[in-house]
Design a protein around this motif. Structure first.
Motif, short mmCIF file in Angstrom:
data_model
loop_
_atom_site.label_atom_id
_atom_site.label_comp_id
_atom_site.label_asym_id
_atom_site.label_seq_id
_atom_site.Cartn_x
_atom_site.Cartn_y
_atom_site.Cartn_z
N ILE A 283 40.15 49.08 32.32
CA ILE A 283 39.19 48.43 33.21
C ILE A 283 39.02 49.29 34.46
CG2 ILE A 283 38.68 46.35 34.53
CD1 ILE A 283 40.51 44.83 32.64
N GLY A 284 37.80 49.66 34.76
CA GLY A 284 37.51 50.42 35.97
C GLY A 284 37.70 49.58 37.21
N SER A 285 37.84 50.23 38.37
CA SER A 285 38.12 49.50 39.61
C SER A 285 37.01 48.53 39.97
CB SER A 285 38.34 50.50 40.75
OG SER A 285 37.22 51.36 40.89
N ALA A 286 35.75 48.96 39.82
CA ALA A 286 34.63 48.06 40.15
C ALA A 286 34.59 46.88 39.20
CB ALA A 286 33.31 48.84 40.10
N GLU A 287 34.77 47.15 37.91
CA GLU A 287 34.77 46.07 36.92
C GLU A 287 35.93 45.12 37.16
OE1 GLU A 287 34.78 45.47 32.04
OE2 GLU A 287 35.01 47.46 32.93
N ALA A 288 37.07 45.66 37.57
CA ALA A 288 38.24 44.82 37.83
C ALA A 288 37.97 43.85 38.97
CB ALA A 288 39.45 45.70 38.14
N LEU A 289 37.32 44.33 40.03
CA LEU A 289 37.01 43.46 41.17
C LEU A 289 36.07 42.33 40.77
CD1 LEU A 289 36.60 46.07 44.04
CD2 LEU A 289 38.49 44.47 43.71
#
Length: 287
Positions: free
Chosen positions: A84-90
């Motif tokens: 999971i990418g950082s933006a998607e995680a947020l």
């Protein structure tokens, strides 16, 4: 194959009137009705009802359990899954927390199952579940409110983790997981177990508040390849008989959780600092 309501009730260990209630209130009815109006259940209907029985036995409200029971278990991985990418995680954290604060258990379980299916246990746990649950825990500590939110959120993650298909096989367990005596925070052990299932490893989880002698007896009887004990506070960690565990079974002993910070450990005891490290310890020992 089709089954009568009485046959299904016998298979599931519930009363026929319970099946009728679930059909009328929640739409968990049979797929087939004969020309004479008789109800007949197919295998798929029985599986939904089987999940309904498990969920209600775990204390999930019937209305929420009916929604969750219709959801298919997390599919077994068919190929590599992307972290999971950082933006998607947020975004995922925000969606999960929003559903949690609405006490929307079906939405939380659906989000959790989707993350596990798309990204795997390790990525979903570290990038979304842990940060979200920590935020909810901090809310309880600072405001004294929101315990029900935290409990429902934890339960939703647990339900999704338990949807990961367990690895089959005979012989010794790859890992036996346990909490320290009086330790109640056992969700991280479920995450480790689900991640081990993804790797094809067999495992067992003794759960929360395991007395020292009971843990030693289980290790001696099951003789797992690895034993991992979780403790979130030092006073609980100090009650775990590490030396005895190693001598009784010959298993590799590992410990995890913040409670082991600063605790002197025997040279043979491993202390993974992350879920990934814990998985690696088991895989290296087994393979």
């Amino acid at each position: 194959m089709t089954y009568t309501p009485r046959a299904v009730a016998g298979m599931l260990g519930v009363a026929p009137t319970t099946l009728r209630t679930w059909d009328q209130r929640y739409g968990l009815g049979p797929s087939i009705r004969t020309d004479g109006g008789h109800r007949r259940y197919e295998d798929a209907d029985v599986e939904v009802l089987r999940r309904m029985v498990v969920l209600t036995a775990q204390g999930v409200a019937a209305a929420a359990a009916a929604v969750l029971a219709r959801q298919k278990p997390v599919a077994a991985p068919t190929g590599p899954r992307t972290p999971i990418g950082s933006a998607e995680a947020l975004v995922a954290q925000h969606s999960f927390l929003t559903a949690a604060k609405r006490l929307d258990e079906p939405a939380m379980s659906g989000l959790a199952s989707g993350l596990l299916s798309d990204h795997g246990v390790v990525s979903a746990w570290e990038a979304v579940f842990v940060p979200a649950l920590v935020e909810l825990g901090d809310l309880v500590v600072t405001s004294g409110q929101g315990v029900e939110i935290e409990h429902l959120a934890s339960g939703s993650v647990l339900h999704a983790l338990r949807g990961i298909p367990r690895a089959g096989g005979t012989g010794a367990l790859s890992a036996l997981l346990s909490c320290a005596p009086d330790e109640q925070h056992w969700l991280p052990l479920e995450a480790l177990g689900a991640a081990l299932s993804e790797e094809g490893c067999t495992w067992g989880n003794l759960g929360a508040r395991v007395p020292a002698e009971a843990l030693c007896d289980a290790v001696e009887r099951l003789r797992p390849t690895v034993v991992l004990v979780w403790a979130h506070s030092t006073d609980l960690a100090l009650r775990v008989p590490l030396e005895v565990l190693g001598t009784r079974s010959g298993a590799l002993i590992a410990v995890a959780g913040a409670g082991w910070e600063g605790v002197p450990l025997p040279p043979s005891v491993r202390r993974p600092k992350s879920l990934t490290e814990a998985i690696a310890i088991v895989l290296n020992r087994v393979r």
